[in-house]
Design a protein around this motif. Structure first.
Motif, PDB file in Angstrom:
ATOM      1  N   VAL A 141      12.538   3.579   0.779  1.00  0.00           N
ATOM      2  CA  VAL A 141      12.127   4.120   2.082  1.00  0.00           C
ATOM      3  C   VAL A 141      11.203   3.151   2.810  1.00  0.00           C
ATOM      4  N   VAL A 142      10.255   2.595   2.093  1.00  0.00           N
ATOM      5  CA  VAL A 142       9.295   1.666   2.716  1.00  0.00           C
ATOM      6  C   VAL A 142      10.004   0.406   3.210  1.00  0.00           C
TER       7      VAL A 142
ATOM      8  N   GLN B 294       0.532  13.547   6.611  1.00  0.00           N
ATOM      9  CA  GLN B 294       1.702  14.226   6.059  1.00  0.00           C
ATOM     10  C   GLN B 294       2.652  13.224   5.400  1.00  0.00           C
ATOM     11  N   ILE B 295       2.859  12.095   6.047  1.00  0.00           N
ATOM     12  CA  ILE B 295       3.734  11.063   5.490  1.00  0.00           C
ATOM     13  C   ILE B 295       3.186  10.567   4.168  1.00  0.00           C
ATOM     14  N   ARG B 296       1.899  10.313   4.118  1.00  0.00           N
ATOM     15  CA  ARG B 296       1.298   9.828   2.868  1.00  0.00           C
ATOM     16  C   ARG B 296       1.509  10.848   1.751  1.00  0.00           C
TER      17      ARG B 296
ATOM     18  N   ALA C  78      -2.513  11.137  13.671  1.00  0.00           N
ATOM     19  CA  ALA C  78      -3.284  11.092  12.426  1.00  0.00           C
ATOM     20  C   ALA C  78      -2.764  12.140  11.447  1.00  0.00           C
TER      21      ALA C  78
ATOM     22  N   LEU D 193       8.259  17.728   4.368  1.00  0.00           N
ATOM     23  CA  LEU D 193       7.609  17.667   5.676  1.00  0.00           C
ATOM     24  C   LEU D 193       7.808  18.943   6.480  1.00  0.00           C
TER      25      LEU D 193
ATOM     26  N   LEU E 211      12.148  14.310   1.611  1.00  0.00           N
ATOM     27  CA  LEU E 211      11.102  14.215   2.634  1.00  0.00           C
ATOM     28  C   LEU E 211      11.272  15.306   3.690  1.00  0.00           C
TER      29      LEU E 211
ATOM     30  N   ARG F  28       0.289  13.366  11.351  1.00  0.00           N
ATOM     31  CA  ARG F  28       1.590  12.908  10.866  1.00  0.00           C
ATOM     32  C   ARG F  28       1.418  11.867   9.769  1.00  0.00           C
ATOM     33  N   ALA F  29       0.457  10.952   9.981  1.00  0.00           N
ATOM     34  CA  ALA F  29       0.214   9.914   8.978  1.00  0.00           C
ATOM     35  C   ALA F  29      -0.189  10.550   7.644  1.00  0.00           C
TER      36      ALA F  29
ATOM     37  N   TYR G  69       0.830  -1.206   0.000  1.00  0.00           N
ATOM     38  CA  TYR G  69       0.000   0.000   0.000  1.00  0.00           C
ATOM     39  C   TYR G  69       0.863   1.255   0.000  1.00  0.00           C
ATOM     40  N   LEU G  70       1.913   1.249   0.807  1.00  0.00           N
ATOM     41  CA  LEU G  70       2.795   2.416   0.885  1.00  0.00           C
ATOM     42  C   LEU G  70       3.576   2.599  -0.420  1.00  0.00           C
TER      43      LEU G  70
END
Lengths: 178, 260
Positions: A132-133, A116-118, A111, A171, A167, A113-114, A32-33
């Protein structure tokens, strides 16, 4: 049948069910990532486990099962996501993946942060995102990541370096360590 | 917080809501146990006569090792989606093949792979391996497969019954054989078994049995095969995959024969 060592040091068979139950969730989340959407991730994971089932005998060292699985998964994820990548704008990657009806007591910072990461992952080139994953999310070593991606360890290090730099910029968060 | 920790925890949170579908295992097993139609013809040669001894012509160490099964490699050596990659594919394969952009007016090439095939003896030890081409041609949801393997690589035996042979025809000076092979498939979790008559028919090379369908089904596997320039080609599919007549197979074979 491929065999694995038990905690007692005895040889036990590494059967498909054990492989599947141990890694299905981690594999799906990693896919998924990498792919950016659940549909592609499910296709990639299904195809990867089908390959594992058919060729489990090719796994000579059961201790390398995770690296072996993720090598297969990486290739299938690229193949699956490559077919849909042209039709999916970057901004739509991970779209619709925010939890619906989020509990008011949910950790808002986590939530956020998640999300933002996505958004940040979506802006990485797919092989940087994969590195990265595999390295940060799946905990593979540089060597294992290189084998999974079919490239040199130096290439992994380079991709990780450039991904981290990008990133950080995306970020825009200060960290204790640079 | 360290950046590495931020990334790791952030990705864990980002994927936390993604959980496997409970039916995933069932789908995996069903797909994994289903016969790969593109391999059906070669596999059937070997499966139908497990008692037969097939001696490889390659290498002294292998000369006395009977091949009883063929196993596709655990993942393709390479995958391609563009005809422009044909040269790279042939470099990977190690020999030239004929790969048309379309088999018929409507069925176009969508992907092709170089796949390793392992030859195993009765103890499941690998006694040799070789590379094959597997190409998929699609028209909407319909699909047909083109497979190619160097004839000197494959075990030289064909145990398919003549009952499966429908027609042999010369196409541009090449002998093309069209077969229709009855197949039966059981669900992966079925408690039923094939009948004694079905097992006997498989033993005689008259049908193929497999596992992995959603429910019991019987189909006809259609295939046209020929050899050209040291390469064995087969065009094949189950009759549920596309609506092709024998003429369509001979037309497709001609397209391959005339391809550069």
């Amino acid at each position: 049948m491929t065999h694995a060592m038990t905690a007692a040091g005895e040889t036990a068979p590494l059967d498909f069910d054990t492989l599947f139950e141990t890694y299905q969730t981690e594999a799906l989340r990693a896919a998924y990532l990498i792919c950016g959407n659940r549909a592609d991730a499910e296709d990639a994971v299904q195809e990867a486990f089908v390959q594992c089932y058919r060729h489990l005998d090719a796994l000579r060292d059961p201790e390398k099962a995770k690296a072996w699985l993720f090598r297969i998964l990486t290739r299938t994820a690229w193949r699956v996501s490559g077919k849909s990548r042209r039709e999916t704008p970057v901004d739509d990657l991970y779209a619709g993946c925010e939890p619906a009806g989020e509990d008011a007591e949910a950790p808002i910072l986590r939530a956020d942060r998640a999300a933002q990461i996505r958004r940040a992952l979506a802006r990485l080139e797919v092989k940087q995102r994969t590195a990265v994953v595999l390295y940060y999310y799946n905990g593979l070593s540089v060597r294992q990541t290189a084998r999974a991606m079919g490239c040199l360890e130096g290439t992994v290090k380079s991709r990780l370096y450039h991904a981290r730099e990008k990133l950080r910029t995306i970020l825009e968060v200060d960290f204790d360590e640079i | 917080m360290k950046f590495d920790t931020y990334l790791t925890e952030g990705m864990q949170e980002a994927a936390r809501e993604v959980t496997p579908d409970p039916a995933l295992r069932t789908r995996v097993l069903a797909q994994a146990r289903a016969a790969k139609p593109s391999r059906l013809t070669r596999r059937t040669r070997v499966v139908a006569t497990l008692a037969a001894v097939l001696c490889l012509a390659t290498g002294a160490a292998l000369a006395n090792s009977p091949v009883v099964s063929l196993v596709s490699g655990w993942m393709p050596d390479a995958s391609y989606t563009s005809i422009a990659d044909e040269a790279r594919m042939e470099a990977k394969l190690g020999y030239d093949v004929r790969l048309p952009e379309a088999l018929t007016e409507d069925f176009t090439l969508t992907e092709y792979e170089v796949e390793p095939v392992s030859m195993r003896d009765s103890a499941n030890h690998e006694v040799g391996s070789y590379l094959t081409l597997c190409a998929t041609y699609r028209k909407g949801d319909e699909r047909v497969y083109l497979n190619a393997a160097r004839t000197e690589d494959e075990p030289a035996s064909d145990t398919l019954s003549d009952k499966t042979l429908v027609e042999t025809r010369e196409v541009d000076g090449v002998t093309v054989t069209y077969r229709e092979i009855p197949t039966a498939c059981l669900p992966a979790d079925s408690t039923e078994d094939f009948t004694a008559e079905q097992y006997a028919a498989e033993e005689r090379g008259e049908m193929f049995l497999s596992v992995g369908s959603a429910e019991y089904e019987e189909t006809i596997y259609q295939t046209a095969g020929f050899e050209l320039d040291g390469v064995a080609y087969s065009i094949g599919m189950h009759d549920s995959m596309a609506d092709w007549s024998s003429e369509d197979f001979f037309t497709a074979a001609q397209t391959v024969i005339e391809a550069e």
